[in-house]
Each structure stands twice: as C-alpha cells, then as structure tokens.
Design an enzyme around this catalytic site. Structure first.
Site, mmCIF file in Angstrom:
data_model
loop_
_atom_site.group_PDB
_atom_site.id
_atom_site.type_symbol
_atom_site.label_atom_id
_atom_site.label_comp_id
_atom_site.label_asym_id
_atom_site.label_seq_id
_atom_site.Cartn_x
_atom_site.Cartn_y
_atom_site.Cartn_z
ATOM 1 N N ASN A 144 -15.554 -26.817 37.124
ATOM 2 C CA ASN A 144 -14.987 -25.729 36.301
ATOM 3 C C ASN A 144 -13.803 -26.165 35.437
ATOM 4 O O ASN A 144 -13.415 -25.455 34.504
ATOM 5 C CB ASN A 144 -14.547 -24.546 37.179
ATOM 6 C CG ASN A 144 -15.694 -23.719 37.716
ATOM 7 O OD1 ASN A 144 -15.610 -23.114 38.777
ATOM 8 N ND2 ASN A 144 -16.802 -23.670 36.993
ATOM 9 N N ASP B 23 -20.941 -15.529 41.202
ATOM 10 C CA ASP B 23 -21.337 -15.887 39.830
ATOM 11 C C ASP B 23 -21.584 -14.622 39.001
ATOM 12 O O ASP B 23 -21.969 -13.587 39.538
ATOM 13 C CB ASP B 23 -22.607 -16.745 39.896
ATOM 14 C CG ASP B 23 -22.870 -17.472 38.584
ATOM 15 O OD1 ASP B 23 -21.966 -17.530 37.729
ATOM 16 O OD2 ASP B 23 -23.992 -17.982 38.415
HETATM 17 C C1 FPP Z 1 -18.345 -17.746 38.121
HETATM 18 O O1 FPP Z 1 -18.654 -16.806 37.111
HETATM 19 C C2 FPP Z 1 -17.045 -17.465 38.675
HETATM 20 C C3 FPP Z 1 -15.973 -18.308 38.647
HETATM 21 C C4 FPP Z 1 -16.041 -19.648 38.045
HETATM 22 C C5 FPP Z 1 -14.661 -17.928 39.184
HETATM 23 C C6 FPP Z 1 -14.651 -17.050 40.380
HETATM 24 C C7 FPP Z 1 -13.365 -16.337 40.412
HETATM 25 C C8 FPP Z 1 -13.170 -15.069 40.806
HETATM 26 C C9 FPP Z 1 -14.195 -14.232 41.412
HETATM 27 C C10 FPP Z 1 -11.860 -14.418 40.584
HETATM 28 C C11 FPP Z 1 -10.745 -14.657 41.479
HETATM 29 C C12 FPP Z 1 -10.966 -15.315 42.771
HETATM 30 C C13 FPP Z 1 -10.190 -15.085 43.844
HETATM 31 C C14 FPP Z 1 -10.405 -15.841 45.084
HETATM 32 C C15 FPP Z 1 -9.137 -14.081 43.810
HETATM 33 P P1 FPP Z 1 -18.900 -17.326 35.631
HETATM 34 O O2 FPP Z 1 -17.621 -17.245 34.913
HETATM 35 O O3 FPP Z 1 -19.525 -18.684 35.664
HETATM 36 O O4 FPP Z 1 -19.922 -16.257 35.115
HETATM 37 P P2 FPP Z 1 -21.090 -16.485 34.062
HETATM 38 O O5 FPP Z 1 -22.088 -17.428 34.687
HETATM 39 O O6 FPP Z 1 -21.642 -15.108 33.884
HETATM 40 O O7 FPP Z 1 -20.468 -17.036 32.822
#
Ligand code: FPP
Length: 246
Positions: A65, A17
C-alpha cells in the site's frame, strides 16, 4: 449476544477491501471511504467482544500500500492514529489487548510511538486481542522467519535438519496467536493478497460482495453463520465418511 451456528471461530481475520469503491460510488474522495471503514472496524471489534471471539486480525495497511498517492497514505496514517486515540479507553474498559504485525519500522514515528505505548499499556489484558496488520506482507514475514532460522543455524544454535513446521511457526510475527479459523474478504475479490499465507493453510474463506464501509453487524453474522455450517476436515474425512470403506 451469541454467535450463530454450531461452531464459533476463535480467531477471525479480515481483508477490509472496497473503501475506495464505496467513496467513488458517492463521488467522494477515497479518504472518506477509509473513514467510513474505520466505523466498520469499531463495529466488528465490538461484535467480536460481545460474541467471545478472542482474536481479530485486520489487514489495515499492506506492504504494497505504500505505493498509493502520498495524500492517501498520510490520510490513512492520520486515521489510524485518530482511531487508536478514540478507542484506547475501550481497550482498557474491556481488557482488550492491542497488537500489530508487520514492518513497524516502516511506519511514521508518531504512529509507531502511539502503537508502542498502547501495546505496552494493554499487554497484560486477556479478554481478547485486536491485531492490526500494518505494513504487513506475508512473504516478508516468511522471509524474516527464514532469515532468523538461518542465523540461528549459522550460530550453531539449531541443526538445519531439525527445522520443522513448528520452527517456522515459532518465528512468525505473533507465534502465540492461533491460526485464523475464518478469513473474511469484503468487496468480492477472490484472493488473499499476501495476507497470512502461512497461517491461512486451513482457514475457512468467506468472500462477500459487500464493500468494507457497508460491512456491519448483519454481514458479520452472515459470515459466522456460513462458518458455522462448514465442515472442517484438515485433509481428513468428515462426518459420515469417517468410517467409509475404500
Ligand atoms: C482497502 O480498500 C483498504 C485499505 C487499504 C485500508 C483499510 C483501512 C481502513 C479500513 C481504515 C482504518 C483502519 C483502522 C484499523 C482504523 P481500498 O482502498 O483498496 O478499496 P478499493 O479496492 O475499493 O479501492
């Protein structure tokens, strides 16, 4: 490289996250945060391999998501495909098996095809497993397990009275994978967000304020050190208290 602490987890699961906040802090679009997050994924996969941690589950995309803006969702799907293409040779080189859990049918066809191809190509590898949770939700997983068990009961294959915890566990997405010993969540939020709710029953939780794109070797080692110092009691008594009188 060896893991710090007296116990090494067999299975680490991570709620990655903070990508969006990381990008926002820099005045960059959210996708830049996800791209930097993919670099942390590569780093943690390598560390698990070097440390002999056999199972790594990453919460890469939740069932929830899909409600994000279309540009972010499609960007994440592109990034996922790029990551798989970029890392496939590493899976082969290190005999690492790729698996996914979640509602695969929700994924765009090109992503699904790429995953299925690599899953098949790595199915016999046994040095370790990288499990990507994609369009994953624990409640969806448990509802699917309940439906499958009910269907078996309706067909007369199973007596409802015989349903135990083991029956439920056997109907989850990856029944052969041991429960996570350690669940790490980055960016400081104190919740499981519908991740591995059944499997997390006795997992040790480690929450760090570090945002996922910044989460690298020292942060992972700190999580392992904290895990190594935990006393896992599974509802029993630990250490010196084992012989305590009532
Ligand atoms: C949460 O951060 C993260 C995600 C919804 C996506 C996770 C994806 C990756 C780490 C990239 C690629 C993955 C792989 C397996 C190559 P957020 O966007 O909710 O962050 P925030 O809470 O700060 O908005």
């Amino acid at each position: 490289m060896s893991a710090p602490g007296k116990q090494v987890p067999k299975h680490v699961a991570i709620i990655m996250d903070g990508n969006g906040r990381w990008a926002k802090q820099r005045g960059w679009p959210r996708l830049k945060g996800h791209e930097a997050g993919a670099e942390s994924v590569r780093c943690v996969v390598r560390l698990c391999r070097d440390l002999g941690i056999r199972y790594l589950t990453l919460y890469a995309f939740s069932k929830e998501n899909w409600v994000r803006p279309e540009a972010e969702v499609s960007g994440l799907m592109r990034l996922l495909r790029w990551y798989l293409g970029d890392q496939e040779h590493e899976f082969h080189k290190h005999k690492l098996r790729l698996r996914t859990i979640g509602c695969r049918e929700d994924l765009p066809a090109p992503v699904r095809r790429e995953i299925e191809r690599i899953e098949q190509a790595t199915a016999d590898y046994d040095a370790g497993q990288l499990i990507l949770a994609l369009s994953y939700g624990a409640r969806t997983e448990l509802a699917a397990a309940a439906r499958a068990i009910a269907a078996r009961a309706a067909r007369g294959e199973l007596d409802p009275e015989s349903v135990t915890e083991a029956t439920v566990a056997a109907h989850l997405y990856a029944p052969d994978v041991p429960d996570p010993d350690l669940i790490i969540r980055t960016s400081g939020e104190m919740r499981l967000s519908n991740f591995l709710l059944w499997q997390a029953a006795y997992s040790e939780l480690y929450v760090t304020p570090v945002l996922w794109p910044d989460f690298r070797e020292p942060d992972f080692m700190a999580a392992l050190t904290a895990f190594g110092a935990r006393s896992r009691r599974y509802g029993g008594l630990g250490g010196d208290d084992k012989d305590a009188t009532c």
